[in-house]
Design an enzyme around this catalytic site. Structure first.
Site, mmCIF file in Angstrom:
data_model
loop_
_atom_site.group_PDB
_atom_site.id
_atom_site.type_symbol
_atom_site.label_atom_id
_atom_site.label_comp_id
_atom_site.label_asym_id
_atom_site.label_seq_id
_atom_site.Cartn_x
_atom_site.Cartn_y
_atom_site.Cartn_z
ATOM 1 N N ASP A 1 37.946 47.356 107.299
ATOM 2 C CA ASP A 1 39.121 47.042 108.109
ATOM 3 C C ASP A 1 38.722 46.057 109.196
ATOM 4 O OD1 ASP A 1 41.909 47.543 108.618
ATOM 5 O OD2 ASP A 1 41.537 49.620 108.054
ATOM 6 N N HIS B 1 47.460 55.331 105.042
ATOM 7 C CA HIS B 1 47.207 56.144 106.230
ATOM 8 C C HIS B 1 48.338 56.085 107.252
ATOM 9 C CE1 HIS B 1 46.177 52.104 107.383
ATOM 10 N NE2 HIS B 1 46.093 52.466 108.658
ATOM 11 N N ASP B 2 49.305 55.191 107.046
ATOM 12 C CA ASP B 2 50.426 55.039 107.976
ATOM 13 C C ASP B 2 51.743 55.554 107.401
ATOM 14 O OD1 ASP B 2 49.120 53.964 110.170
ATOM 15 O OD2 ASP B 2 49.264 51.912 109.435
ATOM 16 N N GLU C 1 47.553 42.711 106.443
ATOM 17 C CA GLU C 1 48.714 43.549 106.729
ATOM 18 C C GLU C 1 49.746 42.658 107.405
ATOM 19 O OE1 GLU C 1 49.844 47.774 108.890
ATOM 20 O OE2 GLU C 1 48.468 46.393 109.882
#
Length: 557
Positions: A112, A330-331, A262
């Site tokens: 990330d 994860h969101d 993203e």
């Protein structure tokens, strides 16, 4: 060398540099994956222990959520040192061993990259706060303000103002997320130089690429920009961002690595400019398909919107660019709870839809065994800062405790962050001690060990789909076409090349429904390759129910 030989060589080189087109990704949220040192927190050595599991599943790379040094206000997305490992996860030596062992198994490692903001504990920000003329002051965004009156009325993603007042210097600093996550000033060339050096450091270490967090927010409108319809418009895909993205692309092009941005706020109409051979990244995560419907506190995912949105992205990137495919991360809450009924049938149906679309699929940890949303009973069970803030806001608005909890946790990020359910053992086999977040009690039935007990497990269905995709050019590069676009529960599409055509037919509901294909089709030429239910020869009229999925193939030559 002949022209044909040169062309063949160029094709092979292109395919090699585009390895991610043929790959399947697996997202790891390290805090919840596997605890190896019995402190209730997942770690790097826990990931190492499970590399054979990932290899057995058939994935090609793993994207690891942030493992950097951090105060953990936002679970690692508030970084205080980009080139250090958080002690909860281990050491840099542990990471290097993980990288080496993953590569030995032909598993690539994607990190990330969080460069929209830092932690407020990062040395740059600690220096920036000292005085108006500090050399690091311009590493962040500051504006004149008073404690009562911020520079403007912009709201952050986590609720409240995007501005926090600093008593020491009498100015406010800007943050699109939590106040502990001040935004970096990308207009400052020194900031970009520091970031680019850090990126090269990780790439030189041998990682295989980045998922770039919140990258569409790095450019901001002037502080006097007036919001009309979209409250996020001042810091979402703002004009001028392309200059910074081109600089990033130039660095990534120096290495044979995969990049996925993203890209919140980037519509499908602009997708080709962001991804592909002439775009900034190999692919991007879009957020358009994540829409919910239903009564507040009981909302579900919209299957019809999911179809329409994914169709738009498949169509927009049909000839230029590449899709990054996902149903959960994860969101977001768990897809089998959002689009299904928590059953194995629903999990398999959703897997069939996801893994055979055009693009690179990302499986989120636990998705391949059917992990579901957690039945939160109190706000004390929640860790996500945005959920807690939402809950408190609802109480302030007059909601009763029970109602406020139901609304706040309905779409909480913590649904997907509960520890991985490895086996029917204490704490689901994740840890020998009380985990940092509670384990869902359904671990007794839903766990990875079920794959060794049931030949028809969700895991084995994922495994079979992955094998089928990798063996079939049409399921990687074939043209996509959506059928029955307005059907509320059937997700049906074709993948076509010059030599064959595939039909993916999935019912995303328990109820029975009927779909009718064209009379002109020669149904005798279609062969059923896989199904999650009883074998059904393809016919002009098909009756479907109970989340059944069918995969058909027709040879065209």
């Amino acid at each position: 060398m002949s022209n044909l030989a040169i062309q063949a060589q160029e094709i092979r080189q292109t395919e090699k540099s585009s390895w991610w087109k043929n790959a399947i990704g697996y997202q790891i949220y390290p805090r919840s994956f596997k605890d190896s040192n019995h402190d209730g927190i997942g770690d790097l050595n826990g990931i190492r222990q499970k590399l054979p599991y990932l290899k057995e599943l058939g994935v090609d790379f793993m994207w690891i959520n942030p493992i950097y040094a951090s105060p953990n206000i936002d679970n690692g997305y508030d970084i205080s040192d980009y080139q250090a490992i958080h002690e909860d996860f281990g050491t840099m030596e542990d990471f290097q061993v993980l990288l080496k062992e993953a590569h030995a198994l032909d598993l690539n490692v994607i990190m990330d990259l969080v460069v929209n903001h830092t932690s407020d504990q990062h040395p740059w920000f600690l220096e920036a706060k000292k005085s108006l003329d500090n050399p690091y002051r311009d590493y962040y965004h500051w504006a004149d303000a008073t404690k009562e009156l911020p520079p403007n009325d912009w709201q952050s993603f986590f609720g409240g103002s995007t501005w926090t007042y600093d008593e020491t210097t009498g100015q406010s600093y800007f943050h699109v997320f939590a106040k502990e996550q001040p935004d970096l000033n990308w207009k400052n060339p020194k900031v970009r130089h520091e970031i680019y050096q850090m990126i090269r450091w990780w790439l030189d270490l041998g990682i295989d690429g980045f998922r770039i967090d919140a990258i569409s927010h790095i450019q901001k409108e002037p502080w006097d920009f007036e919001i009309t319809d979209n409250q996020w418009a001042p810091f979402m895909n703002v004009a001028g961002i392309e200059a910074y993205l081109k600089e990033l692309k130039a660095i990534f092009n120096e290495y044979n690595v995969m990049t996925v941005g993203e890209a919140s706020g980037v519509p499908h109409q602009e997708a080709a400019a962001w991804t592909g051979d002439h775009g900034y990244f190999n692919m991007i995560f879009e957020l358009e398909h994540c829409e919910r419907i239903g009564e507040i506190g009981q909302q579900k995912g919209s299957i019809l919107h999911l179809k329409h949105s994914l169709n738009q992205w498949q169509t927009s990137l049909a000839d230029s660019g590449w899709n990054a495919l996902y149903l959960e991360n994860h969101d977001t809450p768990r897809s089998v709870s959002v689009y299904g009924d928590n059953s194995p049938e629903a999990a398999k149906a959703l897997a069939t839809v996801l893994l055979l679309l055009k693009g690179t699929p990302f499986i989120y940890q636990g998705q391949e065994v059917g992990m579901t949303n957690y039945p939160f009973n109190s706000i004390e069970e929640i860790n996500a800062a945005d959920t807690i803030h939402f809950y408190q806001t609802l109480l302030e608005q007059g909601k009763m405790t029970t109602e406020a909890l139901a609304i706040a946790v309905n779409w909480s990020r913590d649904h997907s962050r509960t520890p991985f359910q490895w086996e029917d053992a204490l704490h689901g086999g994740f840890s020998t001690t009380e985990p940092w977040l509670k384990v869902n009690e359904n671990y007794r039935m839903i766990n990875a060990a079920q794959k060794d007990l049931e030949s028809s497990s969700i895991f084995h269905h994922y495994q079979a789909l992955i094998r089928l995709r990798k063996q079939t050019d049409a399921l990687i590069h074939g043209k996509f076409e959506l059928l029955f676009p307005e059907h509320p529960t059937v997700f049906c599409y074709t993948r076509t090349t010059e030599t064959e055509q595939w039909l993916i037919l999935v019912q995303l509901d328990r109820k029975q429904t009927i779909v009718s294909f064209p009379d002109s089709w020669d149904y005798s030429k279609w062969e059923e390759i896989m199904t999650t239910a009883d074998v059904k020869p393809l016919k002009q009229q098909m009756s479907l129910s109970n989340f059944e999925a069918h995969i058909y193939r027709k040879k065209t030559v």
